[in-house]
Write a protein that holds these residues in place. Structure first.
Motif, PDB file in Angstrom:
ATOM      1  N   GLN A 258       0.820  -1.206   0.000  1.00 26.37           N
ATOM      2  CA  GLN A 258       0.000   0.000   0.000  1.00 26.37           C
ATOM      3  C   GLN A 258       0.854   1.255   0.000  1.00 26.37           C
ATOM      4  N   ALA A 259       2.060   1.179   0.561  1.00 25.17           N
ATOM      5  CA  ALA A 259       2.926   2.365   0.587  1.00 25.17           C
ATOM      6  C   ALA A 259       3.271   2.830  -0.822  1.00 25.17           C
ATOM      7  N   ALA A 260       3.385   1.882  -1.762  1.00 20.20           N
ATOM      8  CA  ALA A 260       3.727   2.234  -3.141  1.00 20.20           C
ATOM      9  C   ALA A 260       2.642   3.063  -3.800  1.00 20.20           C
ATOM     10  N   THR A 261       1.433   3.047  -3.234  1.00 19.33           N
ATOM     11  CA  THR A 261       0.329   3.812  -3.810  1.00 19.33           C
ATOM     12  C   THR A 261       0.282   5.240  -3.298  1.00 19.33           C
ATOM     13  N   SER A 262       1.112   5.575  -2.309  1.00 17.55           N
ATOM     14  CA  SER A 262       1.095   6.928  -1.738  1.00 17.55           C
ATOM     15  C   SER A 262       1.777   7.908  -2.669  1.00 17.55           C
ATOM     16  N   ALA A 263       1.078   8.990  -2.965  1.00 20.14           N
ATOM     17  CA  ALA A 263       1.647   9.999  -3.849  1.00 20.14           C
ATOM     18  C   ALA A 263       2.843  10.677  -3.201  1.00 20.14           C
ATOM     19  N   ARG A 264       2.783  10.860  -1.878  1.00 19.43           N
ATOM     20  CA  ARG A 264       3.875  11.547  -1.203  1.00 19.43           C
ATOM     21  C   ARG A 264       3.872  11.199   0.277  1.00 19.43           C
ATOM     22  N   ALA A 381      -3.596  11.747  -1.090  1.00 18.98           N
ATOM     23  CA  ALA A 381      -4.205  11.644  -2.413  1.00 18.98           C
ATOM     24  C   ALA A 381      -4.926  12.929  -2.781  1.00 18.98           C
ATOM     25  N   ALA A 382      -5.665  13.506  -1.848  1.00 18.04           N
ATOM     26  CA  ALA A 382      -6.404  14.745  -2.112  1.00 18.04           C
ATOM     27  C   ALA A 382      -5.463  15.875  -2.495  1.00 18.04           C
ATOM     28  N   LEU A 383      -4.376  16.018  -1.773  1.00 12.59           N
ATOM     29  CA  LEU A 383      -3.407  17.084  -2.066  1.00 12.59           C
ATOM     30  C   LEU A 383      -2.726  16.863  -3.403  1.00 12.59           C
ATOM     31  N   SER A 384      -2.390  15.623  -3.710  1.00 14.96           N
ATOM     32  CA  SER A 384      -1.739  15.335  -4.984  1.00 14.96           C
ATOM     33  C   SER A 384      -2.672  15.644  -6.152  1.00 14.96           C
ATOM     34  N   LEU A 385      -3.933  15.264  -6.046  1.00 16.23           N
ATOM     35  CA  LEU A 385      -4.903  15.523  -7.101  1.00 16.23           C
ATOM     36  C   LEU A 385      -5.142  17.021  -7.266  1.00 16.23           C
ATOM     37  N   ALA A 386      -5.231  17.730  -6.146  1.00 23.39           N
ATOM     38  CA  ALA A 386      -5.415  19.177  -6.217  1.00 23.39           C
ATOM     39  C   ALA A 386      -4.237  19.850  -6.907  1.00 23.39           C
ATOM     40  N   ALA A 387      -3.028  19.338  -6.663  1.00 24.71           N
ATOM     41  CA  ALA A 387      -1.838  19.896  -7.303  1.00 24.71           C
ATOM     42  C   ALA A 387      -1.868  19.705  -8.813  1.00 24.71           C
ATOM     43  N   HIS A 388      -2.663  18.740  -9.289  1.00 22.19           N
ATOM     44  CA  HIS A 388      -2.822  18.509 -10.727  1.00 22.19           C
ATOM     45  C   HIS A 388      -4.045  19.234 -11.278  1.00 22.19           C
ATOM     46  N   GLY A 389      -4.551  20.206 -10.542  1.00 23.53           N
ATOM     47  CA  GLY A 389      -5.639  21.032 -11.040  1.00 23.53           C
ATOM     48  C   GLY A 389      -7.023  20.455 -10.848  1.00 23.53           C
ATOM     49  N   CYS A 390      -7.137  19.370 -10.097  1.00 26.89           N
ATOM     50  CA  CYS A 390      -8.448  18.743  -9.904  1.00 26.89           C
ATOM     51  C   CYS A 390      -9.280  19.499  -8.864  1.00 26.89           C
ATOM     52  N   THR A 391     -10.593  19.473  -9.052  1.00 26.07           N
ATOM     53  CA  THR A 391     -11.512  19.841  -7.992  1.00 26.07           C
ATOM     54  C   THR A 391     -11.762  18.576  -7.183  1.00 26.07           C
ATOM     55  N   VAL A 392     -11.380  18.606  -5.914  1.00 28.23           N
ATOM     56  CA  VAL A 392     -11.374  17.387  -5.102  1.00 28.23           C
ATOM     57  C   VAL A 392     -12.457  17.458  -4.036  1.00 28.23           C
ATOM     58  N   HIS A 393     -13.331  16.435  -4.005  1.00 25.64           N
ATOM     59  CA  HIS A 393     -14.318  16.276  -2.945  1.00 25.64           C
ATOM     60  C   HIS A 393     -13.805  15.203  -2.000  1.00 25.64           C
ATOM     61  N   LEU A 394     -13.405  15.603  -0.796  1.00 30.14           N
ATOM     62  CA  LEU A 394     -12.891  14.659   0.196  1.00 30.14           C
ATOM     63  C   LEU A 394     -14.038  14.263   1.116  1.00 30.14           C
ATOM     64  N   VAL A 395     -14.458  13.006   1.041  1.00 29.45           N
ATOM     65  CA  VAL A 395     -15.626  12.520   1.779  1.00 29.45           C
ATOM     66  C   VAL A 395     -15.138  11.714   2.983  1.00 29.45           C
ATOM     67  N   VAL A 396     -15.457  12.188   4.182  1.00 28.48           N
ATOM     68  CA  VAL A 396     -14.944  11.604   5.422  1.00 28.48           C
ATOM     69  C   VAL A 396     -16.115  11.202   6.307  1.00 28.48           C
ATOM     70  N   ARG A 397     -16.166   9.945   6.706  1.00 25.57           N
ATOM     71  CA  ARG A 397     -17.273   9.474   7.556  1.00 25.57           C
ATOM     72  C   ARG A 397     -17.280  10.180   8.912  1.00 25.57           C
ATOM     73  N   SER A 398     -16.105  10.388   9.490  1.00 29.32           N
ATOM     74  CA  SER A 398     -16.005  11.036  10.798  1.00 29.32           C
ATOM     75  C   SER A 398     -16.416  12.499  10.708  1.00 29.32           C
ATOM     76  N   ALA A 407      -1.955  16.146  11.695  1.00 30.37           N
ATOM     77  CA  ALA A 407      -2.354  17.550  11.731  1.00 30.37           C
ATOM     78  C   ALA A 407      -1.813  18.327  10.533  1.00 30.37           C
ATOM     79  N   TYR A 408      -0.582  18.053  10.112  1.00 26.96           N
ATOM     80  CA  TYR A 408      -0.005  18.832   9.019  1.00 26.96           C
ATOM     81  C   TYR A 408      -0.788  18.621   7.733  1.00 26.96           C
ATOM     82  N   LEU A 409      -1.297  17.385   7.510  1.00 24.52           N
ATOM     83  CA  LEU A 409      -2.087  17.113   6.322  1.00 24.52           C
ATOM     84  C   LEU A 409      -3.460  17.777   6.410  1.00 24.52           C
ATOM     85  N   ALA A 410      -4.129  17.637   7.564  1.00 25.63           N
ATOM     86  CA  ALA A 410      -5.456  18.232   7.733  1.00 25.63           C
ATOM     87  C   ALA A 410      -5.406  19.742   7.553  1.00 25.63           C
ATOM     88  N   ASN A 411      -4.409  20.389   8.117  1.00 31.11           N
ATOM     89  CA  ASN A 411      -4.287  21.847   7.996  1.00 31.11           C
ATOM     90  C   ASN A 411      -4.057  22.257   6.542  1.00 31.11           C
TER      91      ASN A 411
END
Length: 538
Positions: A258-264, A381-398, A407-411
């Motif tokens: 799964q680590a290989a799938t991480s954009a960053r 994934a959301a940040l990587s997609l946004a960096a490619h110009g995407c409009t990103v809808h991040l859907v979180v159950r919590s 925290a650094y990612l959420a901020n």
């Protein structure tokens, strides 16, 4: 026209003389092939007075191509000297002279005994493979529909395994020309052409078999078999082999887990600017090869034979049995899927992804997408997609973005205007005909909203891939119990990462109570090797 190695490394005169002691001198003649594309293996050659051209043979769509010319004092070979992959290039003598032929076993001795020479060789092999992948990759040609799930699986595999290849879109002029030349139809896609062999409906397995990557028995029983090539498994293989254990590494799909799938990955020690999972995997693979790890992928493991405690046997899907002294299980977990209508349809059409590598993210440049999940992988994934110009809808159950995310990612996500965060929400429906066009999300209070969406990236966790570990004690969720979570053996406590089978160890996401972090997985893989040594010495 020849191309040059990137970051070339050379041996000085003293190193050349020292290296030559490991081989046998041989006179070669002009026009003689030292090895040829399609060969199953070849030796390492040190050039004393001969000059050799290394070229890629002509393919159905491209003429013969000179990759580079090697002069006296240089050497031949690239990464497949260590991987056991099929030979991709032909080496032909253009000026007669003397070479030193060094067999594979002696080359391994060089890498183990001559550290300064090993550094030059490994860096050169890596640079030459990168050159092959970028400018001379037609030793393996892959043609397919870019949006098809089968194509993506194949492209991901050849990328993870560092296989030099050329990718052709089936709708492009070059793609259609290749298909005509080999008589391939649309129903045959994806098609791979390797060493003159045409593979219709190609899979990672058929490509691996053609290129010599599938399992073949070793001359002796390995000390250690590592099952699973994510960060934990790669670390176990590197530490095991570097400490003198004859080590085999098996993986059912490709390296990196799964680590290989991480954009960053930005919080892994030593990479202040972050590192992609793909790059981290590539570096780890080269490190493993340097120490002599035998890597086989795809190689599906189906079970364990524990009838002899001190000689566990790993069972493969093709019926092969690998007897070994110890096993480290690092098979991680399977991706979880949403239980909603048409999920499988859109998954098979390639509109649903479980990774955000550069290959997958590029497909959705400047398009609306959805990312489902609330942990770090979803945030990356959301940040990587946004960096490619995407409009990103991040859907979180919590109801709280920071509940499971660093925290650094959420901020950073909350500060990015291209990312719309929908907390307390779930995906209920998928819209579109053959291609995904929208998703319907519902909030906790029952309100629904339709969002434009061309691709859905799913990161909602995973279930342990432990079904093959028959005879090993697991918890109610299927995670493998180890060390302190198991009763002691007589008066002795269990070793770190030891399972209920004394010669079998479990590390990474597979293990009950593990911390789902790359750095922790690497530490567990390394730590398990210490326990392996204890068992082998008892």
């Amino acid at each position: 026209m020849a191309t040059e190695d990137s970051n070339p490394r050379v041996l000085d005169e003293e190193q050349v003389d020292r290296l030559a002691r490991y081989g046998e001198p041989e006179e070669v003649q002009e026009g003689q092939n030292l090895y040829a594309s399609g060969d199953s293996s070849y030796d390492f050659f040190l050039l004393r007075t001969a000059t050799v051209d290394v070229f890629r043979d002509a393919t159905v769509v491209e003429p013969e191509h000179l990759v580079h010319r090697r002069e006296p004092g240089e050497f031949l070979g690239e990464l497949n000297l260590l991987t056991g992959q099929q030979v991709y290039l032909t080496a032909r003598v253009v000026r007669a002279g003397t070479v030193v032929r060094i067999a594979a076993a002696e080359l391994r001795r060089v890498l183990a005994e001559q550290v300064d020479i090993a550094d030059v060789l490994i860096e050169s092999f890596r640079a030459r493979r990168d050159l092959l992948r970028s400018s001379a990759g037609s030793a393996l040609e892959v043609v397919g529909k870019p949006d098809a799930a089968e194509t993506l699986r194949l492209r991901t595999f050849v990328t993870q395994m560092l296989l030099p290849h050329a990718w052709l879109d089936a709708t492009s002029l070059s793609g259609r020309a290749l298909m005509r030349s080999i008589g391939a139809a649309t129903d045959d896609l994806p098609v791979a052409v390797a060493g003159g062999t045409v593979l219709r409906r190609a899979t990672p397995g058929t490509v691996a078999e053609t290129l010599g990557l599938t399992y073949h028995p070793a001359a002796c029983i390995p000390d250690l078999v590592v099952v699973g090539a994510g960060p934990a498994g790669l670390a176990a293989a590197v530490y095991g082999a570097s400490e003198g254990l004859a080590t085999v590494l098996l993986d059912g799909s490709g390296l990196g887990g799964q680590a290989a799938t991480s954009a960053r990955i930005e919080n892994y020690l030593g990479f202040p600017q972050g590192v992609s999972g793909e790059e981290l995997t590539r570096l780890a693979m080269i490190q493993a090869l340097k120490f002599g790890v035998q890597i086989f992928s795809p190689c599906k493991v189906t079970g364990l034979d524990l009838s002899e405690e001190r000689r566990p046997v790993v069972l493969l899907a093709d019926g092969s049995r690998i007897e070994t002294s110890t096993v480290i299980a690092a098979t991680g977990a399977h991706y979880r899927r949403l239980d909603i209508p048409r999920w499988t349809d859109f998954e098979e059409s390639g509109c649903i992804r479980y990774a955000a590598t550069e290959l997958e993210v590029r497909r959705y440049d400047s398009q609306p997408v959805a990312v489902v999940g609330g942990a770090n992988s979803a945030g990356q994934a959301a940040l990587s997609l946004a960096a490619h110009g995407c409009t990103v809808h991040l859907v979180v159950r919590s109801g709280d973005l920071g509940a499971k995310m660093s925290a650094y990612l959420a901020n950073r996500i909350l500060a990015d205007p291209r990312i719309h965060v929908w907390t307390g929400s779930t995906v209920r429906r998928l819209g579109g005909d053959e291609a995904l066009t929208s998703v319907v999300i519902a909030s906790a209070d029952g309100r629904s909203q339709r969002l434009d969406c061309r691709g859905l990236f799913c990161f909602i966790g995973a279930a342990p891939a432990s079904e093959w570990m028959e005879g090993v004690t697991k918890d109610a969720g299927g995670f493998v119990l180890t060390d302190s979570r198991l009763p002691a053996i007589g008066h002795n406590t269990r070793l770190p990462f030891q399972t209920s089978a004394a010669h079998v160890f479990a590390v990474g996401d597979l293990r009950s109570g593990s911390t789902k972090r790359v750095a922790t997985a690497v530490g567990e893989g390394a730590g398990a090797v210490s326990s392996v040594h204890t068992v082998l010495g008892s």
